[in-house]
Design a protein around this motif. Structure first.
Motif, PDB file in Angstrom:
ATOM      1  N   VAL A 104      48.947  57.374 -33.424  1.00  0.00           N
ATOM      2  CA  VAL A 104      48.770  58.540 -34.294  1.00  0.00           C
ATOM      3  C   VAL A 104      50.162  59.009 -34.721  1.00  0.00           C
ATOM      4  CG1 VAL A 104      47.995  60.945 -34.438  1.00  0.00           C
ATOM      5  CG2 VAL A 104      46.593  59.251 -33.253  1.00  0.00           C
ATOM      6  N   GLU A 105      50.442  58.983 -36.009  1.00  0.00           N
ATOM      7  CA  GLU A 105      51.785  59.278 -36.506  1.00  0.00           C
ATOM      8  C   GLU A 105      52.032  60.765 -36.683  1.00  0.00           C
ATOM      9  OE1 GLU A 105      54.157  57.262 -36.747  1.00  0.00           O
ATOM     10  OE2 GLU A 105      53.234  55.276 -36.786  1.00  0.00           O
ATOM     11  N   MET A 106      50.962  61.522 -36.906  1.00  0.00           N
ATOM     12  CA  MET A 106      51.124  62.957 -37.146  1.00  0.00           C
ATOM     13  C   MET A 106      49.853  63.661 -36.727  1.00  0.00           C
ATOM     14  SD  MET A 106      53.317  65.135 -38.321  1.00  0.00           S
ATOM     15  CE  MET A 106      53.104  66.916 -38.278  1.00  0.00           C
ATOM     16  N   SER A 107      50.017  64.763 -36.022  1.00  0.00           N
ATOM     17  CA  SER A 107      48.850  65.570 -35.667  1.00  0.00           C
ATOM     18  C   SER A 107      48.345  66.257 -36.929  1.00  0.00           C
ATOM     19  CB  SER A 107      49.225  66.619 -34.624  1.00  0.00           C
ATOM     20  OG  SER A 107      49.777  66.001 -33.491  1.00  0.00           O
ATOM     21  N   THR A 108      47.072  66.108 -37.196  1.00  0.00           N
ATOM     22  CA  THR A 108      46.496  66.717 -38.392  1.00  0.00           C
ATOM     23  C   THR A 108      45.181  67.386 -38.021  1.00  0.00           C
ATOM     24  OG1 THR A 108      45.468  64.584 -38.887  1.00  0.00           O
ATOM     25  CG2 THR A 108      47.532  65.095 -40.035  1.00  0.00           C
ATOM     26  N   GLY A 109      44.577  68.015 -38.986  1.00  0.00           N
ATOM     27  CA  GLY A 109      43.326  68.722 -38.727  1.00  0.00           C
ATOM     28  C   GLY A 109      43.295  69.994 -39.538  1.00  0.00           C
ATOM     29  N   SER A 110      44.429  70.678 -39.576  1.00  0.00           N
ATOM     30  CA  SER A 110      44.570  71.795 -40.489  1.00  0.00           C
ATOM     31  C   SER A 110      44.891  71.195 -41.852  1.00  0.00           C
ATOM     32  CB  SER A 110      45.698  72.710 -40.015  1.00  0.00           C
ATOM     33  OG  SER A 110      45.973  73.670 -41.007  1.00  0.00           O
ATOM     34  N   LEU A 111      43.973  71.324 -42.788  1.00  0.00           N
ATOM     35  CA  LEU A 111      44.060  70.561 -44.034  1.00  0.00           C
ATOM     36  C   LEU A 111      45.271  70.939 -44.878  1.00  0.00           C
ATOM     37  CD1 LEU A 111      40.297  70.482 -45.047  1.00  0.00           C
ATOM     38  CD2 LEU A 111      41.681  68.630 -44.090  1.00  0.00           C
ATOM     39  N   GLY A 112      45.757  69.950 -45.610  1.00  0.00           N
ATOM     40  CA  GLY A 112      46.818  70.191 -46.580  1.00  0.00           C
ATOM     41  C   GLY A 112      48.211  69.863 -46.094  1.00  0.00           C
ATOM     42  N   GLN A 113      48.360  69.511 -44.809  1.00  0.00           N
ATOM     43  CA  GLN A 113      49.706  69.368 -44.257  1.00  0.00           C
ATOM     44  C   GLN A 113      50.203  67.929 -44.167  1.00  0.00           C
ATOM     45  OE1 GLN A 113      50.721  72.002 -41.014  1.00  0.00           O
ATOM     46  NE2 GLN A 113      49.057  73.402 -41.475  1.00  0.00           N
ATOM     47  N   GLY A 114      49.309  66.957 -44.305  1.00  0.00           N
ATOM     48  CA  GLY A 114      49.701  65.568 -44.063  1.00  0.00           C
ATOM     49  C   GLY A 114      50.651  64.990 -45.098  1.00  0.00           C
ATOM     50  N   LEU A 115      50.469  65.366 -46.356  1.00  0.00           N
ATOM     51  CA  LEU A 115      51.331  64.789 -47.394  1.00  0.00           C
ATOM     52  C   LEU A 115      52.778  65.245 -47.225  1.00  0.00           C
ATOM     53  CD1 LEU A 115      51.724  63.064 -49.880  1.00  0.00           C
ATOM     54  CD2 LEU A 115      50.932  64.971 -51.296  1.00  0.00           C
ATOM     55  N   SER A 116      52.975  66.488 -46.835  1.00  0.00           N
ATOM     56  CA  SER A 116      54.346  66.967 -46.608  1.00  0.00           C
ATOM     57  C   SER A 116      55.013  66.156 -45.507  1.00  0.00           C
ATOM     58  CB  SER A 116      54.341  68.451 -46.219  1.00  0.00           C
ATOM     59  OG  SER A 116      53.782  69.238 -47.236  1.00  0.00           O
ATOM     60  N   ALA A 117      54.306  65.925 -44.431  1.00  0.00           N
ATOM     61  CA  ALA A 117      54.868  65.137 -43.331  1.00  0.00           C
ATOM     62  C   ALA A 117      55.162  63.715 -43.787  1.00  0.00           C
ATOM     63  CB  ALA A 117      53.906  65.132 -42.146  1.00  0.00           C
TER      64      ALA A 117
END
Lengths: 313, 270
Positions: free
Chosen positions: B111-124
């Motif tokens: 897992v490269e980035m913790s996600t779940g709160s929408l909208g944050q993955g593209l910034s990471a």
């Protein structure tokens, strides 16, 4: 105490120096680089500087990705935006992930001055210190700021550094060793202790000096690290002097006053008075006028000490 | 058997894992996991340079599931790819499991980035792409967003930044399945015209059928050759794809199948 330097100035210089020493240091700003003082880093290391425009949430999220790939990003913005606008990004992309992101939050508190209440962050210490994994530094002067920035870079994890807009006295001598989590006893006391942070440390020292002439001996504890809070130093000062006044440029709810109240209530219940911004927002005005209006001058600290001493058992 | 057949088979395995693990967990998000299965299979079993024995390998390609509620599709792919034992899938959402309800990078390898709160993955993803460029590494960064997720303002901050910084080592997918929790995206909050928006933000946009492995591989190959801008692959998908009674049913966004439904779904998937 003649020389005055804003902590944001010291931050900018320390960041630039770190950049020279460590190629993994990168800096991000949200269109405020000239104000937060990350500008010089950007000018010197343009390939390692990313202006993200007026978009603090994306700045924090991008920093998380940079950190996940091994960089040490320093994100600079005003405290109100870094901690408020981007709170949930700090919470989920940085603190929850324990990523190595540093936040340089300038223009904190009411001494942001004329910009007024929309920009005066009175709640950032509270909302940053509640986050698991977060370290919170509130340096009192330029020397502590340099120490805080270097300590932040050395810590593997999220760090919030609270900085001010206005020039403040330099309290520490060159060579001062900044130890994260270790409060500094600036003055030993007998009758009461002022536990202070940030720009209120200078005011606490001045109040203590004035009280000395009245024969009242006040200790001054400089708490530059709000989290992890130095329980031992606070409890020692409380046991020794029997009364504590806290002093911070932040709401009296949830910041240093809240943290000290938590420590004392659990470990050493004694009379406590919190000096800071009452439960209200800031407004426009000159920094000195605002400190006066909010009851945060040395004179107000003296009044708080005189009141608390009467409550000692 | 050709590669496309192999990948279709992998996607089918992933879908079966999704159904089984959600059935066991008793809660979770089948619809958006099933719609993304073909793309995720193409990424993990064709496109991405990975070494399951070295999840921290600096040269690896990265994938961020920005629509973190589709965690089962990511977990199934990681397990099939060898990042952890397949049996562990059945611990999804249980106390002490490395398979959290939404992906946690500190718990599960791969897992490269913790996600779940929408909208944050593209910034990471942007940050990882910037770091790759700084370090002169030639890894690529992939990210998947949901179409409902496009409601988040931060997505567009990141869209602007990726184009501004010319992140051609990054390719994103929109899993355009047409539904969000409260109903069809057209009724709740329309993000249309999706492709025009990304184009206007400075991205190279490719439109595909997100269940056609050949089209997915073609888009990924095209993205690699685009220079000076990031690529957005808008993938038309069917929510709940592969399980007839879940397809295009908004009710299956966030409800796990009961034991009899698990059996019916697995029978369909073969």
């Amino acid at each position: 105490m003649s020389k005055k330097i804003a902590t944001r100035e010291a931050y900018g210089e320390a960041l630039l120096q770190l950049g020279r020493e460590n190629p993994d240091i990168v800096a991000l700003d949200a269109d405020l680089a000239k104000s937060t003082k990350s500008y010089d880093f950007g000018k010197t290391f343009p390939e390692r500087f990313f202006d993200m425009g007026v978009a603090e949430q994306n700045m924090i999220g991008t920093a998380a990705g940079l950190a996940a790939a091994g960089k040490i990003p320093f994100c600079s913005s005003f405290a109100i935006f870094a901690s408020g606008r981007a709170f949930e990004q700090v919470r989920n992309s940085v603190a929850y992930t324990r990523l190595n992101v540093k936040i340089g939050a300038s223009h904190a508190g009411i001494t942001v001055g004329e910009d007024g209440g929309s920009h005066a962050s009175v709640e950032d210490i509270a909302i940053m210190r509640v986050l698991p994994n977060m370290t919170v530094f509130v340096p009192a002067d330029a020397v502590e700021t340099v120490g805080a920035v270097r300590a932040a870079a050395a810590i593997d994890g999220p760090v919030y550094i609270r900085l001010g807009r206005s020039a403040v006295p330099v309290l520490h001598k060159e060579g001062f060793q900044f130890e994260p989590g270790k409060a500094v006893v600036l003055r030993e006391g007998k009758d009461a202790t002022i536990v202070a942070t940030g720009i209120m440390v200078a005011a606490a020292l001045e109040a203590a000096e004035q009280l000395e002439s009245k024969g009242i001996r006040i200790g001054v504890l400089d708490v530059h690290t709000i989290k992890p809070i130095d329980v031992e130093a606070i409890v020692n000062a409380a046991r020794k002097t029997g009364a504590v006044v806290t002093a911070e440029e932040h709401s009296i709810i949830g910041g240093l006053g809240g943290a000290v109240a938590e420590v004392l209530a659990e470990h050493c219940p004694i009379p406590l008075k919190r000096v800071g911004i009452p439960d209200q927002f800031g407004e426009s005005g000159a920094p000195a006028e605002l400190l006066e209006k909010n009851g945060m001058t040395p004179r107000h600290l003296i009044a708080a000490i005189e009141e608390i001493i009467t409550k000692k058992g | 058997m050709g590669e496309i057949d192999e990948l279709q088979k992998k996607a089918r395995e992933i879908r079966k894992h999704i159904i089984k693990m959600l059935g066991e967990a008793g809660s979770g998000h089948p619809g958006g996991s099933l719609s993304a299965a073909d793309i995720v299979a193409a990424l993990y079993f064709h496109e991405m340079r990975l070494d399951p024995d070295r999840p921290e390998w600096p040269e690896r390609d990265r994938f961020i599931l920005s629509k973190g509620h589709a965690a089962p599709v990511l977990y199934a792919a990681l397990a099939e790819r060898g990042f952890f034992p397949v049996e562990e899938l059945m611990t999804l959402r249980k106390l002490g499991s490395r398979l959290q309800g939404h992906p946690d990078m500190r718990k599960l390898p791969g897992v490269e980035m913790s996600t779940g709160s929408l909208g944050q993955g593209l910034s990471a993803a942007n940050g990882m792409a910037l770091a790759g460029r700084l370090d002169e590494r030639n890894y690529r960064v992939y990210v998947m967003l949901g179409d409902g997720e496009l409601d988040e303002g931060m997505v567009w901050e990141a869209a602007m930044a990726a184009a501004h910084y010319k992140l051609d080592n990054l390719a994103a997918f929109v899993d355009h399945n047409g539904f969000q929790i409260d109903g069809p995206i057209a009724e709740v909050m329309s993000p249309e015209p999706v492709s025009d928006k990304w184009r206007a933000f400075g991205w190279h946009v490719i439109n595909i059928n997100g269940h056609d492995i050949g089209q997915i591989l073609g888009a990924l190959a095209e993205a690699k050759n685009i220079k000076g801008k990031p690529t957005m692959i808008v993938a038309e998908t069917i929510k709940g794809k592969g399980v007839s009674f879940m397809e295009n049913q908004v009710g299956w966004h966030g409800v796990a199948p009961k034991p009899d439904e698990v059996q019916r779904a697995l029978a369909e998937l073969g």
